[in-house]
Design a protein around this motif. Structure first.
Motif, mmCIF file in Angstrom:
data_model
loop_
_atom_site.group_PDB
_atom_site.id
_atom_site.type_symbol
_atom_site.label_atom_id
_atom_site.label_comp_id
_atom_site.label_asym_id
_atom_site.label_seq_id
_atom_site.Cartn_x
_atom_site.Cartn_y
_atom_site.Cartn_z
ATOM 1 N N TYR A 1 -54.754 52.351 35.458
ATOM 2 C CA TYR A 1 -54.314 52.722 36.808
ATOM 3 C C TYR A 1 -53.541 51.574 37.459
ATOM 4 O O TYR A 1 -52.393 51.724 37.872
ATOM 5 N N ALA A 2 -54.163 50.406 37.545
ATOM 6 C CA ALA A 2 -53.519 49.281 38.214
ATOM 7 C C ALA A 2 -52.342 48.737 37.406
ATOM 8 O O ALA A 2 -51.322 48.333 37.967
ATOM 9 N N ARG A 3 -52.484 48.740 36.074
ATOM 10 C CA ARG A 3 -51.369 48.297 35.251
ATOM 11 C C ARG A 3 -50.160 49.213 35.444
ATOM 12 O O ARG A 3 -49.017 48.750 35.446
ATOM 13 N N SER A 4 -50.405 50.494 35.594
ATOM 14 C CA SER A 4 -49.307 51.436 35.816
ATOM 15 C C SER A 4 -48.667 51.217 37.179
ATOM 16 O O SER A 4 -47.459 51.440 37.344
ATOM 17 N N LEU A 5 -49.448 50.792 38.163
ATOM 18 C CA LEU A 5 -48.874 50.449 39.463
ATOM 19 C C LEU A 5 -47.887 49.296 39.312
ATOM 20 O O LEU A 5 -46.777 49.329 39.862
ATOM 21 N N VAL A 6 -48.281 48.289 38.570
ATOM 22 C CA VAL A 6 -47.400 47.131 38.333
ATOM 23 C C VAL A 6 -46.124 47.581 37.637
ATOM 24 O O VAL A 6 -45.015 47.185 38.011
ATOM 25 N N THR A 7 -46.281 48.443 36.622
ATOM 26 C CA THR A 7 -45.116 48.944 35.895
ATOM 27 C C THR A 7 -44.216 49.767 36.806
ATOM 28 O O THR A 7 -42.981 49.674 36.731
ATOM 29 N N PHE B 1 -56.121 41.072 40.984
ATOM 30 C CA PHE B 1 -56.416 42.127 41.942
ATOM 31 C C PHE B 1 -55.144 42.483 42.720
ATOM 32 O O PHE B 1 -54.443 41.587 43.197
ATOM 33 N N LEU B 2 -54.874 43.758 42.838
ATOM 34 C CA LEU B 2 -53.785 44.225 43.699
ATOM 35 C C LEU B 2 -54.406 44.589 45.043
ATOM 36 O O LEU B 2 -55.248 45.479 45.125
ATOM 37 N N VAL B 3 -53.996 43.875 46.080
ATOM 38 C CA VAL B 3 -54.551 44.076 47.414
ATOM 39 C C VAL B 3 -53.410 44.454 48.350
ATOM 40 O O VAL B 3 -52.475 43.673 48.541
ATOM 41 N N TYR B 4 -53.492 45.630 48.912
ATOM 42 C CA TYR B 4 -52.436 46.069 49.831
ATOM 43 C C TYR B 4 -52.969 47.230 50.667
ATOM 44 O O TYR B 4 -53.995 47.832 50.326
ATOM 45 N N PRO B 5 -52.319 47.579 51.771
ATOM 46 C CA PRO B 5 -52.795 48.688 52.603
ATOM 47 C C PRO B 5 -52.719 50.006 51.847
ATOM 48 O O PRO B 5 -51.653 50.385 51.347
ATOM 49 N N VAL C 1 -58.111 46.626 44.920
ATOM 50 C CA VAL C 1 -59.122 46.642 45.985
ATOM 51 C C VAL C 1 -58.372 47.007 47.261
ATOM 52 O O VAL C 1 -57.638 46.209 47.821
ATOM 53 N N LEU C 2 -58.560 48.252 47.701
ATOM 54 C CA LEU C 2 -57.668 48.834 48.708
ATOM 55 C C LEU C 2 -58.363 49.287 49.990
ATOM 56 O O LEU C 2 -57.745 49.299 51.052
ATOM 57 N N LEU C 3 -59.619 49.698 49.907
ATOM 58 C CA LEU C 3 -60.254 50.365 51.048
ATOM 59 C C LEU C 3 -60.813 49.376 52.064
ATOM 60 O O LEU C 3 -61.346 48.325 51.705
ATOM 61 N N ASP C 4 -60.697 49.743 53.335
ATOM 62 C CA ASP C 4 -61.263 48.928 54.409
ATOM 63 C C ASP C 4 -62.752 49.214 54.546
ATOM 64 O O ASP C 4 -63.222 50.318 54.244
ATOM 65 N N PRO C 5 -63.520 48.224 55.017
ATOM 66 C CA PRO C 5 -64.947 48.464 55.245
ATOM 67 C C PRO C 5 -65.154 49.628 56.214
ATOM 68 O O PRO C 5 -64.412 49.780 57.185
#
Length: 209
Positions: A105-111, A198-202, A148-152
């Motif tokens: 999933y995250a690797r595909s985001l980078v791609t 880690f990919l961290v973004y809104p 890691v995307l979700l807010d507390p």
């Protein structure tokens, strides 16, 4: 020569801070709580070394010539999409479908960001240069990536900028020549103890506040 799976295990001994039941785990490779998952991940990474299956899981990097996972393949045809799907399916079957987010999933985001890098130039003139460098590094060094995307979940009736306790909301508090300083939290980083990056973004559209 050390196999890719063993290289992956050794790469996790990088000083990372992993906490379990209030205690810091200095070496997850030697901790019984992590052995099952690490053994499984080792088997998955080893598929890229296995002549019987490596062509179904990966492709040769144009830079190193070594097999890298199909998650990093930039598809240009329907056949390429089928190859990516097959690679994800193989890893999914090897884990009986119970381990989610095996970095595809995250690797595909980078791609995907790499594929669309020129479109982001309007927001950051150096984006194409930076994402190309990271994409190639992640691909050729077999980086295990997660998000890691979700807010507390503090007060669901309010957006991030309207929370009373703003210290819990991830935000930039200072910009320096070396980068940005962050404060706050994000949550649900699947496979965090085993990830390299880690990919961290809104995750949702946010207001300027």
């Amino acid at each position: 020569m050390t196999g890719l799976g063993e290289q992956f295990i050794k790469s996790l001994q990088d000083g990372r801070a992993v906490w379990l039941d209030g205690e810091r785990v200095d070496k997850i490779a030697g901790h019984p709580a992590f052995q099952g998952t690490l053994n499984t991940l080792k088997r998955l990474f080893d598929t890229l070394d296995d002549p019987k299956i490596q062509e179904h899981v990966g492709f040769r990097s144009p830079k190193t010539g070594a097999y890298v996972h199909y998650a990093y393949l930039l598809p240009s045809s329907a056949e390429d999409l089928k190859r990516r799907t097959r690679a994800f399916e193989i890893w999914g079957r090897m884990t009986h479908g119970v381990m989610s987010r095996l970095s595809e999933y995250a690797r595909s985001l980078v791609t995907g960001w790499y594929a669309a890098r020129k479109r982001y130039q309007a927001f950051d003139p150096r984006f194409a240069e930076k994402i190309e460098k990271y994409y190639e590094e992640a691909r050729d060094h077999h980086r295990f990536v997660t998000t890691v995307l979700l807010d507390p979940q503090i007060d669901r009736s309010k957006g991030p900028s309207a929370q009373t306790d703003r210290d819990n909301v991830l935000r930039i508090v200072k910009k320096t020549r070396d980068g940005v300083i962050l404060r706050g939290d994000k949550m649900i980083a699947t496979a965090a103890p085993y990830a390299h990056d880690f990919l961290v973004y809104p995750f949702h559209r946010i207001h300027d506040g």
